[in-house]
Design an enzyme around this catalytic site. Structure first.
Site, PDB file in Angstrom:
ATOM      1  CG  HIS A 274      -2.087   0.485   1.217  1.00 26.34           C
ATOM      2  ND1 HIS A 274      -3.425   0.702   1.245  1.00 26.34           N
ATOM      3  CD2 HIS A 274      -1.804   2.628   0.262  1.00 26.34           C
ATOM      4  CE1 HIS A 274      -3.797   2.084   2.142  1.00 26.34           C
ATOM      5  NE2 HIS A 274      -2.799   2.879   0.557  1.00 26.34           N
TER       6      HIS A 274
ATOM      7  CG  HIS B 294      -0.998   6.686  -1.790  1.00 22.50           C
ATOM      8  ND1 HIS B 294      -2.156   6.497  -2.850  1.00 22.50           N
ATOM      9  CD2 HIS B 294      -1.428   6.098  -0.963  1.00 22.50           C
ATOM     10  CE1 HIS B 294      -2.847   5.587  -2.734  1.00 22.50           C
ATOM     11  NE2 HIS B 294      -2.286   5.382  -0.561  1.00 22.50           N
ATOM     12  CG  PHE B 295       5.431   5.254  -5.237  1.00 22.60           C
ATOM     13  CD1 PHE B 295       5.949   5.323  -3.796  1.00 22.60           C
ATOM     14  CD2 PHE B 295       6.461   4.622  -5.990  1.00 22.60           C
ATOM     15  CE1 PHE B 295       6.414   4.661  -3.696  1.00 22.60           C
ATOM     16  CE2 PHE B 295       6.694   2.980  -4.898  1.00 22.60           C
ATOM     17  CZ  PHE B 295       7.109   3.692  -3.690  1.00 22.60           C
ATOM     18  NE  ARG B 296       0.751  11.414  -3.486  1.00 31.17           N
ATOM     19  CZ  ARG B 296      -0.389  11.103  -2.492  1.00 31.17           C
ATOM     20  NH1 ARG B 296      -1.385  10.548  -3.547  1.00 31.17           N
ATOM     21  NH2 ARG B 296      -0.652  11.631  -0.995  1.00 31.17           N
TER      22      ARG B 296
ATOM     23  CG  ASP C 265      -6.013   3.871  -0.678  1.00 27.83           C
ATOM     24  OD1 ASP C 265      -6.937   3.905   0.072  1.00 27.83           O
ATOM     25  OD2 ASP C 265      -5.179   4.496  -0.991  1.00 27.83           O
TER      26      ASP C 265
ATOM     27  CG  HIS D 215      -5.754   2.125   5.276  1.00 24.72           C
ATOM     28  ND1 HIS D 215      -7.867   2.894   5.621  1.00 24.72           N
ATOM     29  CD2 HIS D 215      -5.682   2.930   4.389  1.00 24.72           C
ATOM     30  CE1 HIS D 215      -7.746   3.088   4.248  1.00 24.72           C
ATOM     31  NE2 HIS D 215      -6.906   3.731   3.625  1.00 24.72           N
TER      32      HIS D 215
ATOM     33  CG  ASN E  40      -8.667  10.757   4.829  1.00 24.45           C
ATOM     34  OD1 ASN E  40      -8.505  11.138   5.911  1.00 24.45           O
ATOM     35  ND2 ASN E  40      -8.815  11.123   3.694  1.00 24.45           N
TER      36      ASN E  40
ATOM     37  CG  ASP F  96      -2.072   5.194   3.238  1.00 25.44           C
ATOM     38  OD1 ASP F  96      -2.030   5.388   2.498  1.00 25.44           O
ATOM     39  OD2 ASP F  96      -3.476   5.584   4.370  1.00 25.44           O
TER      40      ASP F  96
END
Length: 422
Positions: free
Chosen positions: A59, A61-63, A150, A230, A276, A303
């Site tokens: 999980h 986030h590499f954007r 997600d 999460h 979140n 996350d």
């Protein structure tokens, strides 16, 4: 060839835990044993260090694409390697979202240039619209590791059920972010004493566990493989435990931040502690830890959610939620779970290696002869102050200046050293 000497070798899959050597040739481990030698091998002295499977984070986030001012696949991969991770799964809430074969191929092609294994889910619904299911078959053929919306909770129960039925058809995994927007005030802050002190209602635990309960029962009905992302609320742990006991094919994760700090961190760290789902109460942490102990919670996932300083440097209600986590994850687990006697080191590693591999059906997360040469070497006893010198582009972490136990020394992926502490 690479020869790792005299380390404490821990394999959570087989429960192997002994002082041993590991010999690597190419992308494979060729021998695990004592007093190994090999001509012309590069030698790493792992005396008093732990040698374990490379960590897996399902999980992150590499954007990329669309928000590379926060992070990109390259800098995210560097952060992962520095944290001991050899496999990561990117979420699909990019711009554009990973809803088409074309976008999926683009992000996987970028990931293929990195020195760790970079995988990606695709979205469940087209551009997160919550209504139109994506082409599961085509996306799986293009390499999707699973499906997740997600960041955007799935409010339409009928559509969730349809997605689960489709997941069963293609034998794939759905990963769900559970927060009912109809039950929340300001996202990112627990509804309670801190949010009320700040003058607003936050996100109550019922906004999470009510959706977990709904989707756990839909998973039971459809027999779909469903993963709850999460978990933060103690009640959510009880719901997942109940669903597993009923026979639902569900799994779950917890982040290091959710078992390490409470909602009080908002007062000392401001928006860097806005997440979140939000940080909760000590009572929730205690139930999350019980869930880790008894196997209700299968894995630890970061996350990892980078934001720039300017984005976080806003008033609490306006700032985006999320924090980086790849470079502090292992140390938080050692500091708050192992050092405090909640989990053994082997149990912690199980949550960070073989268990996520099983959920996502990856052939990694273990140490074995003829197995993948993905490893991490770390000092489980050394403590270090966390500085804002991250490999990530971002530094939005509430753990800066904390002293944490556990320091990664080497990360090895496909038999190559991809991180070495200088």
């Amino acid at each position: 060839m690479l020869l790792i000497k005299n380390g404490r070798v821990i394999d959570p899959k087989t429960k192997f835990d002994e002082i041993a050597d590991v010999l690597i040739d190419g992308k494979k481990i060729v021998k695990i044993g004592r007093n190994l030698s090999a001509e012309k091998a590069d030698v790493i002295d792992a005396t008093d260090k732990i040698v374990a499977p490379g960590l897996i984070d399902c999980h992150v986030h590499f954007r990329e694409p669309g928000q590379t001012h926060k992070e990109d696949i390259h800098t995210g991969s560097l952060a992962a390697a520095r944290g001991g991770f050899t496999t990561v799964v990117m979420m699909a809430n990019t711009n554009p979202t990973v809803s088409t074969v074309e976008t999926l191929r683009e992000v996987l092609a970028a990931g293929a240039h990195e020195k760790i294994h970079v995988k990606s889910v695709a979205t469940i619904t087209n551009s997160f619209d919550g209504r139109t299911l994506t082409d599961f078959e085509a996306l799986l053929q293009a390499g999707a590791a699973g499906f997740s919306d997600d960041g955007i909770p799935f409010t339409d129960a009928g559509k969730v059920r349809e997605a689960m039925q489709k997941a069963v058809e293609f034998d794939t995994l759905l990963s769900l972010h559970e927060e009912d927007p109809q039950l929340t005030g300001v996202l990112g802050i627990n509804d309670g004493k801190i949010s009320h002190h700040c003058g607003f209602n936050g996100a109550p635990t019922v906004s999470e566990y009510s959706m977990v309960a709904r989707d756990a029962m839909l998973a039971l009905d459809t027999k779909a493989r469903v993963h709850f992302q999460h978990l933060s609320a103690g009640e959510s742990v009880a719901v997942v435990r109940f669903a597993k006991n009923m026979g639902a094919n569900v799994s779950s994760e917890v982040t290091p931040q959710h078992f390490s700090i409470t909602e009080n961190a908002i007062l000392s760290h401001g928006t860097n502690a806005k997440l979140n789902p939000p940080l909760r109460r000590q009572a929730d942490i205690e139930k999350l830890i019980i869930g880790l102990k008894d196997g209700t919670i299968d894995m630890i996932a970061t996350d990892h959610a980078p934001h720039t300083h300017d984005e976080k440097n806003q008033e609490l209600q306006k700032a985006p939620s999320g924090m980086i986590g790849l470079e502090t994850s292992l140390a938080l687990g050692i500091t708050h779970l192992v050092a405090k006697g909640h989990l053994t080191l082997l149990e912690l590693l199980e949550k960070m290696t073989i268990n996520p591999a099983k959920v996502y059906r990856f052939d990694t997360g273990y140490l074995a002869e003829n197995g993948p040469a993905d490893l991490v070497i770390f000092d489980a006893n050394e403590s270090r102050e966390i500085l804002a010198d991250f490999a990530s582009k971002s530094s939005n972490s509430p753990f800066i200046s904390d002293s944490l136990q556990g320091v990664v020394k080497y990360t090895i992926c496909d038999g190559e050293i991809v991180y070495h502490e200088v």
